[in-house]
Design a protein around this motif. Structure first.
Motif: not given
Length: 262
Positions: A118-146
């Protein structure tokens, strides 16, 4: 002698069909899709009296005629890999339409498909982190630290989940440990003042652990009439969800009892 009465040839075809079904099940294919592909492969070579039984943990292929050949394979590990399912679907269609493909060549192709990375592990981890962070933004955690801490926490949780799976092979237990890590990270970061509340970090970070695809596949099996597989998949998804809830709830309960504010 025709292929229908050549027992050795029949054994080879059934082994090929069993291998195809095993790969499809281990990569998360629905029960109806596995059974349909197995039966099509067998019928394309003249064997029209084949029965197949499929569940998330086992596949059995047998011939109801007088020779009574039966093959069974247990599925020890399962994942969701839609790319491999698509490749295996294409293989079954090609094998059915092209009768010139030999069994040995077909098995070689299946082995190659099974080893497709499948995709390289590092790419999967990067996309996982970004997707989770953006989902948190949708729920109101819209600051850079969060955003940053949610991304890091989700990556660590997924890595932890995979490490535990190699040891225990129990998805519910691995999800429990990963959710304990997520909730602990949120509480600690809130306690030291880096976050106002652990809520957004926790909700965003647990998203990669949620068994949404498995649950939908279970519902799809139930709709198709595959009651045993549907109940098993839905129950497995439910156990994983309960494990996540227990892990997060345990840490938050301890934190609230010692004076934390949610």
């Amino acid at each position: 002698m025709g292929n229908e009465y050549n027992q050795e040839y029949k054994k080879d075809v059934l082994r090929l069909a069993l291998f195809l079904g095993e790969l499809m099940l281990s990569n998360g294919a629905e029960t109806y899709r596995v059974e349909d592909s197995v039966l099509r492969v067998c019928r394309s070579r003249g064997f029209k009296h084949i029965n197949v039984f499929t569940s998330p943990t086992v596949i059995i292929i047998s011939d109801e005629r007088f020779d009574g050949l039966s093959f069974m394979k247990t599925i020890k590990s399962r994942s969701i890999n839609l790319n491999k399912i698509s490749l295996l679907n294409n293989f079954s269609r090609e094998f059915v339409t092209n009768t010139d493909i030999s069994i040995n060549d077909a098995i070689k192709q299946l082995k190659e498909l099974g080893d497709v990375s499948s995709y390289p592990p590092n790419l999967v981890y990067l996309c996982t982190g970004l997707a989770s962070a953006f989902f948190a933004c949708l729920l109101g955690g819209n600051n850079i630290v969060n955003f940053i801490f949610t991304s890091i926490t989700s990556i660590l949780a997924v890595i932890t989940y995979k490490k535990i799976m190699k040891i225990s092979s129990i998805p519910a237990f691995s999800s429990l440990v990963a959710s304990l890590l997520i909730a602990s990270a949120g509480v600690i970061l809130t306690q030291v003042g880096l976050l106002d509340t652990p809520r957004m970090l926790i909700v965003g970070s647990i998203m990669p652990l949620l068994p949404g695809v498995s649950f939908i596949k279970g519902i799809r099996d139930l709709i198709s009439g595959d009651l045993m597989s549907g109940v098993a998949r839905a129950f497995d998804a439910g156990m994983t969800a309960i494990s996540i809830a227990c892990g997060v709830g345990l840490i938050l309960d301890i934190w609230l009892r010692v004076g934390g504010v949610f």
